[in-house]
Design a protein around this motif. Structure first.
Motif, PDB file in Angstrom:
ATOM      1  N   ILE A  67      88.622  31.952  46.112  1.00 24.27           N
ATOM      2  CA  ILE A  67      87.657  31.353  45.189  1.00 24.27           C
ATOM      3  C   ILE A  67      86.391  32.204  45.158  1.00 24.27           C
ATOM      4  O   ILE A  67      85.790  32.469  46.202  1.00 24.27           O
ATOM      5  N   THR A  97      82.507  32.451  43.541  1.00 26.33           N
ATOM      6  CA  THR A  97      81.531  31.520  42.950  1.00 26.33           C
ATOM      7  C   THR A  97      80.296  32.253  42.399  1.00 26.33           C
ATOM      8  O   THR A  97      79.180  32.069  42.898  1.00 26.33           O
ATOM      9  N   ALA A 153      87.726  23.649  44.499  1.00 21.61           N
ATOM     10  CA  ALA A 153      86.656  24.116  43.606  1.00 21.61           C
ATOM     11  C   ALA A 153      86.213  22.990  42.676  1.00 21.61           C
ATOM     12  O   ALA A 153      85.007  22.756  42.485  1.00 21.61           O
TER      13      ALA A 153
END
Ligand SMILES: NC(=O)C1=CN([C@@H]2O[C@H](COP(=O)(O)OP(=O)(O)OC[C@H]3O[C@@H](n4cnc5c(N)ncnc54)[C@H](O)[C@@H]3O)[C@@H](O)[C@H]2O)[C@@H](O)CC1
Ligand SMILES: Nc1ncnc2c1ncn2[C@@H]1O[C@H](COP(=O)(O)OP(=O)(O)O)[C@@H](O)[C@H]1O
Ligand SMILES: [Mg+2]
Length: 281
Positions: free
Chosen positions: A153, A155, A241
């Motif tokens: 993930i 960000t 997420a």
């Protein structure tokens, strides 16, 4: 542009798991937060406290030596491992088995930190969230994208996204480029902003919570801790997420009537996590 899936309470309740009555800290997930440098230890304090408050059983912070007392005093519930270097991270090595890792908040971009980050990416197989200077280091070394494990993930805020994928000339192109990036490297991109979008290959999600109170130092660091916590608790990457972005936004929606937009700070996001969880019950 394709129609996004709306991240609202209905969507969240499809996979939100309440905490089992017979759980214990040993099975509730262990998150490792790696970051911090001289002057930016606060970023790790925020991330690791947010990880705990988002429900994982154990949190360890991996920081340079100068942050040891700061983190231990600021958040006694968090365990601390220190790098051999005083001011920044120079070698990422730990003798524990975390369930998820969040790396990047406040980590800086020193040459020794870049080297340590590359070595870490080459060997790491633990579910991972990369934020802030972790993303900036990555952006300068595009060949390293190939080292990312599937489901990692990322960000980025808009500037970090631009460093990752290059400039765009329209909103449409921004989404096209981010989708290609997500597909090419098999990663999930949390496009932070107002609102935040999440891209998982060709699926696009649009968050419905959050407001301008979040435009304050450290609110992204808090989000990294929350998402890392859900990843450590066993949620799939995209679910971690989605849940993280929704609850993070909700903290600001719940707090703003009391703090106003101006006086809300990232720590208020952490202290309103409890109310955000309760609104799901
Ligand atoms: N207390 C702390 O220790 C803090 C540490 N921080 C750390 O400081 C380091 C640098 O991060 P920064 O993000 O400040 O620096 P960056 O240089 O990565 O980003 C700042 C730039 O991005 C632009 N930008 C940010 N959000 C935007 C948006 N929504 N739309 C358009 N442009 C936007 C800003 O205008 C600015 O030009 C990171 O490692 C971060 O984790 C920050 O999170 C702040 C708090
Ligand atoms: N005007 C806004 N409306 C909604 N959310 C916002 C707004 N401004 C910032 N945010 C959110 O706050 C967070 C900011 O993250 P980031 O820029 O990384 O902060 P920091 O690096 O200081 O921790 C993101 O989750 C972003 O979506
Ligand atoms: Mg940030």
């Amino acid at each position: 542009m394709m129609t996004p899936v709306s991240i609202d309470k209905n969507e969240i309740l499809k996979y939100y798991k309440p905490i089992a009555v017979d759980t214990h800290k040993g099975i509730q997930g262990h998150a490792l937060i790696i970051g911090g440098s001289y002057g930016k230890i606060g970023a790790v304090c925020l991330s690791s406290k947010a990880a705990l408050k988002a429900g994982c059983g154990l949190v360890t912070a991996y920081i340079p030596k100068c942050g040891y007392q700061i983190v231990q005093i600021a958040i006694p519930e968090v365990m601390v491992l220190t790098d051999r270097n005083k001011k920044c991270i120079s070698n990422i090595s730990f003798d524990l088995q975390p369930d998820a890792i969040g790396i990047g908040p406040g980590i800086g971009q020193d040459e020794v930190t870049r080297k340590a980050f590359l070595k870490f990416l080459k060997t790491n197989e633990i579910p991972l969230v990369i934020d802030a200077d972790g993303l900036n280091i990555l952006s300068q070394n595009k060949a390293w994208f190939l080292l990312l494990q599937p489901g990692t993930i990322l960000t980025p805020h808009p500037k970090e996204l631009e460093r990752l994928i290059g400039k765009w000339i329209s909103e449409e192109e921004k989404f096209e480029k981010t989708i290609s990036f997500s597909l090419q490297y098999n990663v999930i991109v949390v496009m932070k902003g107002a609102p935040t979008y999440i891209i998982d290959g060709e699926t696009l999600y649009k968050n419905t919570t959050g407001n301008q109170a979040l435009a304050t130092a450290g609110s992204g660091d808090v989000l990294t801790g929350i998402i890392s916590s859900f990843l450590a608790q066993g949620y799939e990457s995209v679910q971690a997420a989605i849940l993280g972005v929704y609850l993070h936004g909700l903290t600001a929606d719940l707090a703003a009537p009391k703090t106003g937009f101006q006086s809300f700070i990232a720590s208020d996001s952490i202290s309103n996590l409890g109310a955000a969880f309760l609104s799901l019950e």
